[in-house]
Design an enzyme around this catalytic site. Structure first.
Site, PDB file in Angstrom:
ATOM      1  CD  GLN A  78       8.942 -55.537 -14.344  1.00 42.01           C
ATOM      2  OE1 GLN A  78       8.618 -54.712 -13.512  1.00 42.01           O
ATOM      3  NE2 GLN A  78       8.060 -56.248 -14.997  1.00 42.01           N
ATOM      4  CG  PHE A  79       9.588 -62.451 -13.887  1.00 45.06           C
ATOM      5  CD1 PHE A  79       9.217 -63.226 -14.977  1.00 45.06           C
ATOM      6  CD2 PHE A  79       8.588 -61.996 -13.035  1.00 45.06           C
ATOM      7  CE1 PHE A  79       7.881 -63.518 -15.222  1.00 45.06           C
ATOM      8  CE2 PHE A  79       7.265 -62.293 -13.259  1.00 45.06           C
ATOM      9  CZ  PHE A  79       6.905 -63.053 -14.361  1.00 45.06           C
ATOM     10  CB  THR A  80       8.152 -59.130 -17.367  1.00 45.93           C
ATOM     11  OG1 THR A  80       8.249 -57.812 -16.846  1.00 45.93           O
ATOM     12  CG2 THR A  80       7.127 -59.942 -16.584  1.00 45.93           C
TER      13      THR A  80
END
Length: 148
Positions: A78-80
């Site tokens: 989950q890079f966000t």
């Protein structure tokens, strides 16, 4: 590294309508990785998560870990989680590690959890995923590695 942990009764992740990972009772993890993260961060978080006592015992006290209940883990990259929204209204993702770096550390983090005897299912790194879960409690915890 940053991990959002959700205690769940069940969770699954789909890529193009196909289930690629699914668990029953356990932990749903959203895993974010930044530029400075190393295996030391992954080890710290894997140790912390495996032993995190957020499941209830017979006295209804949060006193049991995912290991204690023989639960599973669904880990989704989950890079966000490293989206910076302080300026303007569009998130800046410059703090997120590049995919080629993040994927290696994400895979290592999951290996470390498996080495503790945990069943770990995953999403598909970099894919557009649909994630479903039944949050149990609800219980949601956010952990950062020491360098964060």
């Amino acid at each position: 590294m940053k991990v959002v942990i959700q205690r769940c009764k069940q969770a699954q992740v789909k890529v193009q309508e196909e289930v690629v990972g699914a668990i029953g009772a356990g932990l749903m993890l959203l895993v974010g990785i930044t530029h400075e993260d190393t295996e030391k961060d992954a080890t710290y978080l894997a140790d912390k998560i495996a032993g995190l006592r957020i499941f209830e015992d017979d006295d209804e006290k949060m006193n049991l870990s995912v290991q204690d209940i023989s639960g599973s883990i669904l880990s989704v990259s989950q890079f966000t989680l490293y989206g910076d929204c302080r300026k303007g209204k569009r998130p800046n993702f410059m703090a997120a590690a590049r995919p080629e770096t993040a994927e290696v550390l994400y895979d290592r983090f999951n290996e470390l959890l498996r080495a503790k005897g945990l069943e770990v299912q995953t999403g598909q790194f970099g894919a557009d995923m649909d994630v479903e879960l039944t949050n149990w409690g609800p219980v949601t915890i956010i952990l950062d590695s020491p360098q964060a």
